[in-house]
Write a protein that holds these residues in place. Structure first.
Motif, short mmCIF file in Angstrom:
data_model
loop_
_atom_site.label_atom_id
_atom_site.label_comp_id
_atom_site.label_asym_id
_atom_site.label_seq_id
_atom_site.Cartn_x
_atom_site.Cartn_y
_atom_site.Cartn_z
N LYS A 1 13.50 28.74 22.24
CA LYS A 1 13.59 29.54 23.46
C LYS A 1 14.33 28.75 24.54
O LYS A 1 15.19 29.29 25.24
CB LYS A 1 12.19 29.90 23.96
N SER B 1 18.47 23.45 4.80
CA SER B 1 17.31 22.63 5.18
C SER B 1 16.49 22.25 3.97
O SER B 1 15.76 21.28 3.99
CB SER B 1 16.44 23.40 6.15
N GLU C 1 10.21 26.61 5.42
CA GLU C 1 9.40 25.84 6.38
C GLU C 1 10.26 24.78 7.04
O GLU C 1 10.14 24.54 8.24
CB GLU C 1 8.26 25.12 5.70
N GLN C 2 11.10 24.14 6.23
CA GLN C 2 11.94 23.08 6.79
C GLN C 2 12.88 23.65 7.85
O GLN C 2 13.14 23.01 8.86
CB GLN C 2 12.75 22.39 5.69
N VAL D 1 10.69 24.31 11.04
CA VAL D 1 10.34 23.06 11.73
C VAL D 1 11.59 22.39 12.29
O VAL D 1 11.58 21.86 13.40
CB VAL D 1 9.60 22.12 10.76
N ASN E 1 12.16 21.50 16.08
CA ASN E 1 12.37 20.10 16.48
C ASN E 1 13.72 19.86 17.12
O ASN E 1 13.98 18.78 17.61
CB ASN E 1 12.25 19.18 15.26
N ASP F 1 16.58 19.91 15.40
CA ASP F 1 17.55 19.38 14.43
C ASP F 1 18.67 20.40 14.20
O ASP F 1 19.81 20.02 13.96
CB ASP F 1 16.88 19.07 13.09
N LEU G 1 2.23 24.11 12.71
CA LEU G 1 3.43 23.28 12.69
C LEU G 1 4.38 23.65 13.83
O LEU G 1 5.11 22.79 14.32
CB LEU G 1 4.15 23.43 11.34
N GLU H 1 4.98 26.27 17.49
CA GLU H 1 4.41 27.13 18.52
C GLU H 1 5.37 28.30 18.66
O GLU H 1 6.53 28.11 19.04
CB GLU H 1 4.30 26.32 19.82
N MET H 2 4.92 29.51 18.28
CA MET H 2 5.84 30.64 18.29
C MET H 2 6.36 30.92 19.69
O MET H 2 7.44 31.48 19.86
CB MET H 2 5.15 31.90 17.72
N ASP I 1 7.68 28.96 21.55
CA ASP I 1 8.89 28.17 21.77
C ASP I 1 10.10 28.76 21.09
O ASP I 1 11.21 28.27 21.26
CB ASP I 1 8.69 26.74 21.21
#
Ligand SMILES: Nc1ncnc2c1ncn2[C@@H]1O[C@H](COP(=O)(O)OP(=O)(O)OP(=O)(O)O)[C@@H](O)[C@H]1O
Ligand SMILES: Nc1ncnc2c1ncn2[C@@H]1O[C@H](COP(=O)(O)OP(=O)(O)OP(=O)(O)O)[C@@H](O)[C@H]1O
Ligand SMILES: [Mg+2]
Ligand SMILES: [Mg+2]
Lengths: 272, 446, 295, 278, 272
Positions: free
Chosen positions: D102, D152, D156-157, D160, D164, D166, D197, D199-200, D202
């Protein structure tokens, strides 16, 4: 100088060395005889701290060497060289390196890993090999040498340690008579000229008689004889070996009858 | 004095070996330094997110209970891991959830208390204060002591709070609280079992002398069935999978070794003088090792379909290459004296191999084969995933679905235990083989 | 050594008849045990095979003629598109280089750690005999935890990239090689080690000079075999999103028809890499065993 | 023509779990109807099932859409389509969803131009195949459109990694039902959010693909027609006759198993063909 | 009976055995002496077909054994037993199995693969071990035995072959004097009583003198001496060894002076 008191070693139920005591007041050439399994090797291994004694003590110039640990123990091993029947060299390394291993107790591990031997040590190693007549084998791998040559490398390694005591465990058992004489002569000269104590396990009585100042006879872990070579009569030998009257010590003789000690050869060997 | 030329020669030799002894580590260090730069390890330390690791790792040994209220229907569910199978019946909520009329109170421990009330919820955080959320115009509105700490995340439609005691989130559709507790919950008995929540003493009493719960079966049998058929942990399936894994690994490894052994004789320089043949067999081994297990498994699946046989065959083929290489190297290291001794009696090639060679390489063979067996048991994930069998399949699934890390931990624990057992077994076997069997094998004392 | 018991005069002459009986009994017993073991092994193999066959979707004997179906499909397509091969080889080369780099770093670190663990956990060589058991179990754990799990956890910490893969592979290698190394070291001759102990060498010196030279050929070939395996390892590198040649192969393979030319190209690269590693292994072993160029 | 045994392969798509047990009732029903031994295989990797169907050792299977496309492209006559799963809301599919952080300011895919974009892995339908095909059709070559296209390694990767920072943006899958802030009702976002893992709050949704069809149930074309019919009938009636069993077969809440035709998968097949050369 | 003609063996540029010819018209005890590297081992290995001769021929009862291949060659090896200096036993197998290997050339491959030896053979192996005084070692692993015992196992294996010829390559070089005497006595008795030809490489002249009927001296691959033990004077020995006047053969003597051959023991040993 070196005093062992009630030295005992047990392997499980078996007592390999049983309350052995002896005292050397001056450097001498001590022979240890006894039949297979009598505990000769174990005794020497305890003196070198390769095997831990179960009880007893060994005083050398005031310190009990059996209590030493870590650094101090390795220092002691550095001063007390061992020559094995099977030579126990590193077969894949060259002869010179094997001799240089004699200085390991003084070298740091890191330095050895990078092969950092001081050039003076290398020169000394070559000198010693030269004394023993095998300098030209220096670059060869130890495994490429004959038995007699390997045993001389082992002696060179011991000399490299500059030891106060040399322990020799059946140094001539796997050698032919000629090499055997050579090695015993060498050990005797080392004792005579450098004044080092030599303790040698021997299988043969005549060798003990010819070379030793004093002989200890062991049987089943115990000292059953302690005296001069002259006192080592056939009767005493029967007692040591637990043999009956049919025993003829000639059966195990490696004597080179009639051959006088080859002093000429030995002296060329030992002069530097 | 030693000959000067010799001294010079030997000293030069030592210089050379010293140079080599220094050059090798320097080269390795240089390469690692290059890798360090190429892989950008330096900036890695800053990027590292240890909190993520915490979240993930805690999931290995703890479980969370979801306390969810659907904001539209006002229905409250308490479910372990949020799963249907782990849902508490309305009358039997855990003691830290109390429901009084429309108000539900959730005690997260350490003084953290969450209260759901009609049209909102409140979270009392000790040392901070009350976080109160009320719904206004279909959106959650937050009242909390200012300034807001970073562990409270607020957006138009959702508010979430993460503390050491648990997590809490409020959105338009639902309000949810996660309580973390250590342990593998429901490992033995699921919620619908009459044995759930009983202490070991109670269980023992039930098993031994208390009256039967089910008149048809003894309590012990009922208990065993409950554990065996556990719907959360599937112990029966896991046991079946382990059996299937061992079956595949056993067939594949030993058959692979049996195939590779004769071939290895043709790949060793001392048993096969023909360079061409040796080259051919060696490249065959390289080829087999080059073709990944994956390719072989797919190839075999086409012919045999999924199932343990395909898995075993895939292991057989893939291990063959490795076995061929290590066996032939072991063969090249053998002591020729023994072979010559056998040869001098007029033995033929097979007999020479049987008596001159095999006894020498058996310890190496054994250690290689047992290691491969172990390795196949533990790492048959690729093969297991394709042929649909074994612990490898379960593990892959648990990893893919990502939710059940405690299941991953469970499988790993089982695998670790299996590996330990096999390591001990292989050590025992090797000792027997190398040192000889007790009857008359001990070295003669001399 | 002189065995007085068997010397010319000494020792009782054993009574041949009873000896024979005892030894024959021993032989019969051994034969029986051997036969039982063989029968058990064969029974396990056969019944295991039949069980696996019964549980399989297709039977072994029905499937056997079909074995060529898939390779035929693959090769015919790869052959049809052989013109692409040079281009594809070139295209996948960087991937190979990167994978080899990752595998090499991991193998280097892992094998060094494995060597240390092996020496620490070999009975008779370990400096702290009491710790042999824990070190062995540590190695068991290192190789039993799937690399993918380690890699996944690391990815969440470190983010994607080669480093998590390197660490995961290295941990695994340390455990796997530790075991193999230790078994090789167990077989090593103790005489040189004892010789070094007698001059007062430290543990490190004894290992470096007495053990390593003996086990080097074996250790080397195990390590290079591991390197090979690491180059091919597809799963971990796939999970960290780094690709790698093994992963490329997996992708192309799973894609199936249409990319079999890629499969062929990647396979060719892998095969060549393995041949090279195999040759290096042979040459280095030879050098250690026979000595470099000693006169 | 007689059959001696009947083998079923089941791929649970992207959220399968404990599939062996949940299909036991289904197996028993078919065994009863056909009168021959029935075995169920539940590989996690779709090649086991695909090769089994192509090789003729599997007689029936539940596939993912992409796996069906692969079989169809390898051998169009190997299997015949039967049924697919109908979701509770009547839809028969899920979505690939593009998303970003976000606070990155990215609110639409156009904002992600010239930034790092992440797919899951090249074999994933919703994580690569469909979104890549759609995005490419719209924006041209993706390598040029984005600064860098990365894989990724998995859904999941991707999530995340984006959270993060990335990657600037990426795609993952969801059913599209419920609310974004919960991670929708099911899918990769929901799992990551539930696991704590990410925070939605964000993350924002920036793009959504066309509906990706659920995988079909297929039967081997060479099977006798009566066998095919029997099995399809049992499955089609499953939600009516035994909802609990159907829940297990569908690997979750659904409404019904409904007939499906080749059209539903033309998009996927086209996407696959498009990717073939890449 | 056994005739070697111009037997030659080259290893690359080096000629290890150079046109060696000799003929034995009846079973006898032949000693081969010569210094290290003279080609003694190579000669024996060629006779046993372990090493292929470069040229020349060896006739045994009318067949040229150097031309034999496959089955016929293995049959010849079965009839011509070899005893190695290093014993060349299989150390991990038990003594009896090692002895039974002597029958390999006569047994079917399949039966031997599963270690299925006929009981009569086992009994015979035990008898032979018994003759050599080591029957009670039969269940032990060969590696657990002492050198002298291992050499006797090697002899037992040779006897098990029921050979026409026994080739012994320095059978006593790694043995102590007592075991050496034992082994030589045994070989001699085997020759005397069974009438088998024994060809033994020896390192020591006095052993050759004491045990052999005929002695061949080799130097640099060539036969430089061929005669009876009596003819083996110190001068002849100097010639063979290429030594100068300082050579004293006593230096390598393993003689057990004064000990008469132990006929009593040897006869108990050899009666079956
Ligand atoms: N590490 C050990 N463990 C158990 N027993 C041992 C060990 N080392 C030696 N022994 C036993 O201790 C006794 C003495 O052995 P030692 O090697 O000292 O005898 P020795 O006099 O040197 O004999 P030899 O002349 O054969 O070398 C023997 O019975 C031997 O079996
Ligand atoms: N396989 C071989 N390859 C090359 N040269 C060899 C080989 N075997 C023996 N030789 C060489 O042939 C010569 C004769 O060797 P042989 O072993 O026959 O000597 P020997 O008389 O048995 O000596 P020793 O008494 O040391 O055993 C030696 O120079 C040896 O180096
Ligand atoms: Mg001893
Ligand atoms: Mg020789």
């Amino acid at each position: 100088m070196l005093t062992a008191t009630d030295l005992t070693c047990r392997f499980g139920p078996r007592t390999a060395v049983d309350r052995v005591s002896f005292a050397l007041d001056r450097p001498m050439f001590l022979g240890v005889i006894g039949r297979s399994g009598a505990g000769k090797s174990t005794l020497l291994r305890m003196l070198n701290r390769l095997t831990d004694a179960t009880s007893g003590e060994v005083q050398f110039k005031g310190t009990d060497i059996l209590r030493l640990t870590g650094r101090a123990k390795r220092d002691w091993q550095g001063r007390c060289a061992m020559i094995f029947q099977q030579f126990n060299l590193v077969p894949r390394l060259d002869v010179a390196s094997n001799v240089l291993h004699g200085t390991l107790s003084r070298r740091s591990t890191l330095a050895t890993m990078f092969n950092l031997w001081p050039e003076t040590d290398i020169a000394r190693a070559l000198d010693i090999l030269d004394r023993l007549g095998i300098a030209d084998q220096a670059p060869k791998r130890a495994e490429a040498l004959s038995g007699g040559q390997q045993q001389r490398v082992a002696i060179a390694r011991a000399l490299m340690q500059d030891p106060a005591i040399i322990l020799a465990d059946e140094p001539i058992a796997s050698l032919d008579p000629m090499n055997a004489q050579l090695v015993m002569d060498t050990l005797r000269r080392i004792h005579d000229e450098d004044g080092r104590t030599v303790i040698a396990n021997l299988h043969t009585l005549d060798t003990a008689r010819r070379y030793c100042d004093r002989v200890i006879g062991m049987r089943d872990g115990r000292v059953v004889f302690d005296g001069t070579p002259d006192q080592l009569t056939t009767g005493a030998a029967r007692e040591i070996y637990g043999a009956d009257a049919s025993f003829s010590e000639k059966a195990t003789s490696t004597t080179l009858d009639g051959l006088p000690p080859d002093t000429a050869y030995a002296s060329t060997m030992l002069e530097t | 004095m030693a000959d000067a030329a010799l001294v010079a020669d030997v000293t030069a030799r030592f210089r050379r070996t010293r140079l080599l002894a220094l050059a090798v580590p320097v080269a390795i260090l240089a390469y690692l330094a290059y890798a360090f730069v190429a892989f950008d390890v330096a900036s890695l330390a800053q990027r590292a997110r240890w909190d993520n690791a915490q979240v993930l790792l805690s999931d290995f040994w703890s479980y969370k209970t979801h306390v969810t209220r659907d904001n539209r229907s006002d229905k409250l569910t308490v479910a372990i891991e949020g799963e249907a199978k782990g849902t508490y019946a309305p009358g039997q909520l855990p003691d830290w959830v109390t429901v009084q009329g429309d108000v539900a109170t959730i005690d997260l421990g350490q003084g953290h208390v969450v209260t759901y009330f009609p049209g909102g919820a409140r979270y009392d955080v000790p040392g901070y204060g009350a976080i109160e959320i009320t719904e206004e115009g279909g959106r959650p509105v937050l009242t909390a002591p200012e300034p807001l700490p970073d562990w409270i995340s607020v957006s138009d439609n959702r508010i979430s709070v993460t503390t050491s005691a648990g997590r809490f989130s409020y959105s338009r559709s639902k309000v949810e609280t996660f309580r973390y507790q250590p342990g593998w919950e429901l490992f033995f008995f699921t919620l619908d079992s009459p044995f759930h929540g009983k202490s070991p003493a109670e269980l023992a009493a039930l098993a031994l002398w208390e009256p039967r719960i089910d008149p048809v079966r003894s309590n012990l049998e009922l208990m065993a069935n409950a554990v065996w058929g556990n719907k959360m942990w599937h112990h029966a399936d896991v046991a079946g999978a382990i059996f299937e894994t061992i079956l595949m690994a056993f067939l594949g490894t030993f058959a692979g070794a049996l195939v590779a052994l004769p071939l290895a004789f043709f790949a060793a320089a001392n048993t096969t003088p023909s360079r061409v043949l040796r080259f051919g067999i060696r490249r065959l081994f390289d080829f087999v090792r080059g073709v990944d297990a994956l390719i072989f498994t797919i190839l075999l699946s086409r012919a045999f379909g999924p199932g343990p046989l395909t898995g075993a065959l895939a292991m057989l083929v893939t291990d063959m290459g490795g076995f061929g290489k290590t066996f032939s190297e072991a063969l090249e290291n053998i002591d020729e004296k023994q072979v010559e001794g056998i040869r001098s009696t007029g033995a033929n090639a097979l007999q020479r191999a049987r008596f001159g060679v095999i006894p020498q390489i058996v310890p190496i063979l054994m250690s290689q084969v047992l290691y491969a067996f172990e390795s196949n048991v533990r790492s048959a994930t690729v093969i297991g995933a394709i042929v649909g069998g074994g612990i490898g399949l379960l593990l892959t699934q648990a990893i893919i679905t990502q939710k059940d890390w405690e299941e991953v931990a469970y499988y790993i624990t089982l695998i670790v235990l299996m590996v330990m057992v096999m390591d001990s077994l292989s050590g025992w076997l090797r000792r027997r083989l190398i040192k000889g069997n007790p009857e008359g094998g001990h070295a003669g004392g001399h | 050594m002189v065995d007085i018991a068997f010397g010319p005069n000494e020792g009782p002459r054993p009574d041949p008849s009873s000896r024979h009986g005892a030894y024959m009994a021993l032989v019969r017993r051994r034969r029986l045990y051997g036969a039982i073991l063989l029968v058990i092994f064969l029974a396990l193999m056969v019944s295991g095979f039949r069980l696996a066959d019964a549980r399989n979707a297709g039977g072994f004997w029905e499937g056997l003629p079909m074995l060529g179906a898939f390779p035929a499909e693959l090769f015919s397509e790869a052959w049809r598109d052989r013109a692409n091969l040079p281009g594809l080889l070139w295209q996948f080369l960087p991937s190979l280089v990167e994978t080899v780099n990752i595998a090499l770093v991991a193998t280097l670190i892992g094998s060094l750690a494995g060597a240390l663990l092996a020496l620490l956990s070999t009975t008779g060589l370990a400096p702290w005999p009491r710790l042999v058991w824990p070190f062995r179990r540590l190695m068991d754990i290192c190789r039993a935890i799937p690399e993918i799990v380690i890699a996944l956890v690391l990815i969440y910490i470190l983010g994607g990239g080669p480093v998590p893969a390197v660490i995961a592979i290295a941990i695994h290698i340390a455990g796997a090689l530790g075991k193999l190394f230790s078994e090789a070291a167990e077989n090593a001759d103790r005489k040189p080690v004892e010789g070094l102990a007698s001059v007062g060498a430290t543990w490190g010196q004894r290992m470096w000079l007495g053990v390593i030279p003996q086990v080097a050929p074996n250790w080397l070939s195990y390590t290079l075999l591991r390197l090979e395996i690491s180059v091919r390892a597809s799963a971990i590198l796939g999970f960290v999103g780094e690709g790698g040649i093994g992963h490329d192969l997996k992708i192309a393979m799973q894609w199936g028809q249409g990319r079999y030319d890629e499969v062929a190209a990647i396979f060719l690269l892998l095969f060549l890499t393995i041949v090279v590693i195999d040759q290096i292994s042979g040459a280095l072993r030879q050098r250690i065993v026979k000595g470099a160029h000693h006169g | 023509q007689e059959i001696k045994e009947f083998n079923i392969g089941i791929l649970g798509g992207e959220n399968a779990q404990d599939r062996m047990t949940s299909n036991e009732c289904y197996r028993a029903k078919i065994e009863e109807a056909l009168g021959v031994p029935v075995k169920v295989f539940t590989p996690a990797d779709y090649d086991g099932v695909i090769q089994g169907l192509l090789g003729g050792t599997l007689d029936m299977a539940w596939l993912g859409a992409s796996a069906y496309a692969k079989i169809y492209l390898t051998d169009p006559n190997a299997v015949s389509l039967a049924l697919t799963k109908q979701n509770a809301d009547g839809s028969t599919g899920y979505y690939s969803i593009g998303f970003a952080r976000k606070d990155s300011g990215i609110t639409a895919l156009e904002d992600a131009k010239g930034k790092v974009f992440a797919f899951a892995e090249p074999n994933s339908t919703s994580g690569y195949l469909v979104p890549a095909a759609e995005l490419q059709a719209k924006y041209g070559k993706l390598e040029d459109y984005f600064a860098e296209v990365k894989f990724s390694g998995g859904h999941e990767q991707t999530i995340v990694g984006v959270a993060n920072g990335d990657f600037a943006a990426g795609v993952s899958w969801a059913d599209g039902l419920g609310n974004w802030e919960d991670g929708y009702n099911s899918g990769a976002f929901r799992k990551a959010a539930d696991a704590g893992l990410v925070e939605m709050n964000d993350l924002v949704e920036i793009w959504r693909s066309a509906l990706i069809p659920e995988g079909p149930m297929v039967v081997r074309a060479a099977l006798p027609a009566d066998v095919q019919e029997k099995v399809i009938q049992i499955t089609a009636d499953l939600w009516e006759t035994d909802p609990e069993c159907a829940y297990g077969v569908a690997a979750g809440e659904a409404k019904d198993f409904v007939p499906v035709t080749q059209e539903a998968y033309t998009g996927i097949i086209a996407a696959r063909k498009l990717q073939e050369g890449m």
